[in-house]
Scaffold this active site. Structure first.
Site, PDB file in Angstrom:
ATOM      1  N   LYS A  61       2.543   4.535   4.489  1.00 14.93           N
ATOM      2  CA  LYS A  61       3.010   3.137   4.511  1.00 14.93           C
ATOM      3  C   LYS A  61       3.470   2.728   3.120  1.00 14.93           C
ATOM      4  O   LYS A  61       4.519   2.108   2.944  1.00 14.93           O
ATOM      5  CB  LYS A  61       1.886   2.202   4.994  1.00 14.93           C
ATOM      6  CG  LYS A  61       1.601   2.316   6.490  1.00 14.93           C
ATOM      7  CD  LYS A  61       0.357   1.528   6.916  1.00 14.93           C
ATOM      8  CE  LYS A  61       0.043   1.795   8.376  1.00 14.93           C
ATOM      9  NZ  LYS A  61      -1.151   1.106   8.865  1.00 14.93           N
ATOM     10  N   GLN A 104      -6.475  -1.556   6.615  1.00 11.70           N
ATOM     11  CA  GLN A 104      -6.395  -0.365   7.457  1.00 11.70           C
ATOM     12  C   GLN A 104      -7.655  -0.231   8.318  1.00 11.70           C
ATOM     13  O   GLN A 104      -8.773  -0.337   7.820  1.00 11.70           O
ATOM     14  CB  GLN A 104      -6.197   0.884   6.577  1.00 11.70           C
ATOM     15  CG  GLN A 104      -5.941   2.156   7.365  1.00 11.70           C
ATOM     16  CD  GLN A 104      -4.644   2.155   8.157  1.00 11.70           C
ATOM     17  OE1 GLN A 104      -3.675   1.493   7.785  1.00 11.70           O
ATOM     18  NE2 GLN A 104      -4.611   2.861   9.260  1.00 11.70           N
ATOM     19  N   ASP A 127       0.169  -7.247  10.228  1.00  8.69           N
ATOM     20  CA  ASP A 127      -0.239  -6.339  11.305  1.00  8.69           C
ATOM     21  C   ASP A 127      -0.262  -7.062  12.660  1.00  8.69           C
ATOM     22  O   ASP A 127      -0.341  -6.424  13.703  1.00  8.69           O
ATOM     23  CB  ASP A 127      -1.654  -5.792  11.022  1.00  8.69           C
ATOM     24  CG  ASP A 127      -1.641  -4.325  10.633  1.00  8.69           C
ATOM     25  OD1 ASP A 127      -0.708  -3.613  11.046  1.00  8.69           O
ATOM     26  OD2 ASP A 127      -2.563  -3.899   9.918  1.00  8.69           O
TER      27      ASP A 127
HETATM   28  N1  GUN Z   1      -5.260   1.848  12.392  1.00  7.24           N
HETATM   29  C1  GUN Z   1      -4.585   2.444  13.403  1.00  7.24           C
HETATM   30  N2  GUN Z   1      -3.429   1.800  13.621  1.00  7.24           N
HETATM   31  C2  GUN Z   1      -3.378   0.789  12.739  1.00  7.24           C
HETATM   32  C3  GUN Z   1      -2.422  -0.219  12.460  1.00  7.24           C
HETATM   33  O1  GUN Z   1      -1.363  -0.336  13.094  1.00  7.24           O
HETATM   34  N3  GUN Z   1      -2.741  -1.079  11.461  1.00  7.24           N
HETATM   35  C4  GUN Z   1      -3.893  -0.982  10.773  1.00  7.24           C
HETATM   36  N4  GUN Z   1      -4.128  -1.888   9.834  1.00  7.24           N
HETATM   37  N5  GUN Z   1      -4.794  -0.060  10.987  1.00  7.24           N
HETATM   38  C5  GUN Z   1      -4.534   0.815  11.964  1.00  7.24           C
END
Ligand code: GUN
Length: 295
Positions: A61, A104, A127
């Site tokens: 990311k 995350q 998110d």
């Molecule tokens: N863990 C698995 N998928 C995601 C996501 O799309 N965003 C975040 N923050 N954590 C995750």
């Protein structure tokens, strides 16, 4: 011809990497427009603990963010308490230079994840996991839409067919994928069914679906022979096999034979998730730069 080139030329294969590149090209141009106005889009990335998969996701990311000109602010820690993490989130909420906050998941077991997600300011919730943003989606007035669901809809819309009136089946009812995807499909006027672990006859449900979104997290649990001929298939599953390779929730080859189009794993929904995250960050930055009037 190499195997990869053959795959790329497969008209049934929905190329998520290509779609993500297209989306990111637009994001990059919009980042530049913000920067010209003195607003550098900035994403704060919070990673707690030492989950190996999370570390990979976060690195990807951040790398992508930098490539399109989005600044990142790292917060890494192990052994944090819920209270300590709430303090970090509050500081990021109050920081005018931070446009988006990403925590995350999964968080370590000792941390109250719901409390953390609730603390993120909804206008920095790139998110789309805050109950406010989930609620906005449910009432049909979305603001920040969760990234993987948004990616699924992009891929479906790019197939050039109207989703209105289509029978759509979402398999999986998680808050971060299944439920928001179902609401997005509903907003696109599909007739939506959600299947889950207590669904009586999954094969029958799948056989009826003109659009199938599989978001279970179990390798090959959707059998190719169940797929309705001509269906559009979006496979959200990312499952690691014993040999270390990645595979989806759907039996790809057998499903591909029946479907009109299908996403591979990897290279389908995955790349779209990051592109949609960065799209959300630039939306937040555009609001700060006065480039949007939907604040
Ligand atoms: N863990 C698995 N998928 C995601 C996501 O799309 N965003 C975040 N923050 N954590 C995750």
């Amino acid at each position: 011809m190499t195997e990869q080139a053959q795959e790329t030329n497969d008209p049934k294969r929905i190329d998520g990497k290509k779609s993500a590149r297209r989306l990111l090209k637009g994001v990059k141009a919009r980042v530049a427009a913000c920067t010209e106005r003195g607003v550098t889009p900035c994403l704060a990335v919070v990673l707690i603990g030492d989950n190996a998969a999370s570390q990979v996701y976060v690195r990807n990311k951040e790398r992508r963010a930098k490539k399109v000109g989005i600044a990142t602010r790292d917060h890494r820690a192990t052994g944090s308490t819920t209270e300590e993490l709430l303090t970090v989130i509050r500081a990021l909420n109050d920081d005018p230079e931070v446009d988006g906050i990403l925590v995350q998941l999964p968080l370590p077991d000792n941390i109250d994840s719901d409390a953390i997600l609730l603390e993120i300011a909804p206008d920095k919730d790139v998110d789309g996991f805050h109950p406010y943003n989930l609620g906005r989606l449910m009432i049909g007035r979305p603001r920040f839409v969760a990234c993987t669901p948004q990616g699924c809809l992009h891929l479906l819309e790019e197939q050039g067919q109207s989703l209105a009136g289509k029978r759509a089946l979402v398999v999986g009812r998680s808050t971060i994928v299944g439920k928001p995807v179902a609401h997005l499909l509903l907003q696109a006027n599909a007739t939506v069914t959600i299947a889950h672990s207590r669904t009586q006859n999954l094969a029958e449900e799948v056989a009826r679906a003109e659009i199938l979104v599989a978001a279970v997290g179990r390798a090959h649990c959707i059998k190719g022979e169940w797929i309705r001929p001509g269906a559009l298939v979006i496979d959200v599953g990312i499952n690691r096999l014993e040999d270390g390779s990645l595979t989806g929730d759907v039996e790809y080859e057998a499903a591909r034979a029946r479907a009109s189009a299908i996403t591979p794993v990897p290279g389908g929904v995955g790349p779209m998730t990051i592109a949609c995250l960065l799209n959300n960050v630039v939306i937040a930055a555009e609001r700060r730069a006065g480039l949007r009037d939907d604040a």
